[in-house]
Design an enzyme around this catalytic site. Structure first.
Site, short mmCIF file in Angstrom:
data_model
loop_
_atom_site.label_atom_id
_atom_site.label_comp_id
_atom_site.label_asym_id
_atom_site.label_seq_id
_atom_site.Cartn_x
_atom_site.Cartn_y
_atom_site.Cartn_z
N ASP A 61 11.81 -1.47 -11.04
CA ASP A 61 10.84 -2.54 -10.82
C ASP A 61 11.49 -3.56 -9.88
O ASP A 61 12.56 -4.09 -10.19
CB ASP A 61 10.50 -3.17 -12.18
CG ASP A 61 9.40 -4.20 -12.08
OD1 ASP A 61 9.41 -5.00 -11.12
OD2 ASP A 61 8.52 -4.21 -12.97
N TYR A 148 -2.68 -12.21 -5.47
CA TYR A 148 -2.30 -11.29 -4.39
C TYR A 148 -2.15 -12.05 -3.07
O TYR A 148 -1.10 -11.99 -2.42
CB TYR A 148 -3.38 -10.22 -4.28
CG TYR A 148 -3.12 -9.13 -3.27
CD1 TYR A 148 -2.17 -8.14 -3.49
CD2 TYR A 148 -3.87 -9.07 -2.08
CE1 TYR A 148 -1.96 -7.13 -2.55
CE2 TYR A 148 -3.67 -8.06 -1.16
CZ TYR A 148 -2.71 -7.09 -1.39
OH TYR A 148 -2.51 -6.09 -0.48
N THR A 178 -6.91 0.19 4.70
CA THR A 178 -6.47 1.54 5.08
C THR A 178 -6.94 2.53 4.03
O THR A 178 -6.99 2.20 2.84
CB THR A 178 -4.94 1.56 5.23
OG1 THR A 178 -4.57 0.55 6.18
CG2 THR A 178 -4.44 2.90 5.71
N ARG A 189 -11.10 0.66 -4.96
CA ARG A 189 -11.30 0.30 -3.56
C ARG A 189 -12.54 1.02 -3.04
O ARG A 189 -12.93 2.07 -3.54
CB ARG A 189 -10.06 0.63 -2.73
CG ARG A 189 -8.98 -0.41 -2.95
CD ARG A 189 -7.81 -0.21 -2.03
NE ARG A 189 -6.77 0.60 -2.62
CZ ARG A 189 -5.55 0.72 -2.11
NH1 ARG A 189 -5.24 0.08 -1.01
NH2 ARG A 189 -4.64 1.47 -2.71
#
Ligand code: NAD
Ligand code: UDP
Length: 328
Positions: A61, A148, A178, A189
């Site tokens: 992580d 984000y 993308t 998405r």
């Protein structure tokens, strides 16, 4: 064959973009260390690389320090889909900010070049169109996307401070939407959602009236842009938009995917999520000038390849696989 292989670290290497990048670097003759905590990435994405003696996968992580010896670092670790990054927003900010500090600290210690996978989300809901790199953005710092957007903005700040303060060799790419094979089928998405819904004959979930726009870049083009940026000399640092400037309304994308899959799915309207950008499209003049880069894969071709990938996945799962092949 190269006599000396570059040792390259890819954080988030088991994710959608990361796995394509690892593959590309191996093809170029590099030694690749893939670091991932498998939050949104999958071992399946890198299973075909495991037997390669120049590939190594490490569960780690990035919010914890990492001690390895490499020549270049691509920092991709971070969930990218709104559904995933909003699932644990505090962890998303930690991954962007503490992850950047850890990877920049690593780059500083070992003298490695480091590239940050930043995002068009640093522009928020933009008031300048198309977006150029000097536009400072319109981000709501309190909304559900802020973990984000602000995390990535802070990461960019850290990159430029490590350059000014510690002379770390940085590159910052601002990646626009993308798509392609190995997107997570449930990541929410738009491209993966619409294709999966169409292949299963489910309703296509259009948020808002579908007039909001995005510009979609096929994964191979995007990876080519990242690798070119990393290969530049120290004077080229970005931030640099990497994306496909062909803009399309989300409703039109839905209609196109229904047509291409031969689906009987209906489009249903759902509420637009808060702070959903109304318009997004990159100005790629800087990438064209400094990298000699531009995307080559047309939306129709990229969608065809992506549909084929998800169709095979659905068939394997024994779902509504009897759907007829694509007509477009
Ligand atoms: P993805 O979710 O498929 O990949 C992200 C990877 O990072 C996953 O493998 C995940 O397990 C890993 N990860 C998450 N948190 C981690 C942590 N704390 N430590 C180690 N690994 C961690 O998403 P993607 O589309 O491949 O995106 C890759 C990068 O590109 C992200 O940084 C994203 O912000 C950026 N980006 C992507 C797009 C896009 O359209 N795909 C657009 C803009 C920016
Ligand atoms: N979207 C949609 N239906 C879906 C998923 C997304 O209409 O099932 C819309 C979303 O509201 C946004 C666009 O598609 O306007 C792109 O969404 P995505 O989550 O792919 O990425 P974003 O660019 O918003 O980060």
């Amino acid at each position: 064959m190269k006599l000396t292989r570059k040792r390259v670290l890819v954080t988030g290497g088991a994710g959608f973009l990361g796995s394509h990048l690892c593959e590309h670097l191996l093809r170029d003759g590099d030694d690749v260390l893939c670091v991932d905590n498998y939050f949104t990435g999958r071992k399946d994405n890198i299973a075909h690389l495991i037997a390669n003696p120049h590939f190594e996968a490490m569960r780690h992580d990035v919010t914890f320090p990492l001690y390895v010896e490499v020549d270049e670092i691509y920092n991709l670790a971070c969930p990218a889909s709104p559904v995933h990054y909003q699932f644990d927003p505090v962890q998303t900010t930690k991954t962007s900010v503490i992850g950047a500090i850890n990877m920049l600290g690593l780059a500083k210690r070992i003298g490695a070049k480091i590239l940050q996978a930043s995002t068009s989300e640093v522009y928020g809901d933009p008031t300048v169109h198309p977006q150029t790199e000097d536009y400072r953005g319109n981000v709501n710092p309190l909304g559900p996307r802020a973990c984000y957007d602000e995390g990535k903005r802070c990461a960019e700040t850290l990159f430029f401070d490590y350059l000014r303060q510690h002379r770390v060799k940085i590159k910052v790419a601002r990646i626009f939407n993308t798509y392609g094979p190995r997107m997570h089928p449930n990541d929410g998405r738009v491209v993966s959602n619409f294709i999966m819904q169409a292949l299963r004959g489910e309703d296509i979930t259009l948020y808002g009236d579908g007039s909001q726009t995005r510009a979609f870049c096929y994964v191979d083009d995007l990876i080519d842009g990242l690798v070119r940026l990393m290969a530049t000399g120290d004077a080229i640092i970005g931030p640099m938009n990497i994306g496909n400037p062909r803009e399309i309304a989300v409703r039109e994308l839905a209609e196109r995917i229904i047509r291409m899959t031969g689906s009987s799915s209906r489009i249903v309207k759902l509420p637009l999520p808060p702070d959903d950008p109304a318009q997004r499209c990159p100005d790629i003049g800087l990438a064209q000038a400094q990298l000699g880069w531009q995307p080559h894969v047309a939306l129709e071709d990229g969608l065809r390849r992506t549909i084929a990938y998800f169709r095979a996945m659905v068939a394997e799962q024994g779902g509504a696989a009897a759907m007829q092949p694509a007509t477009a």
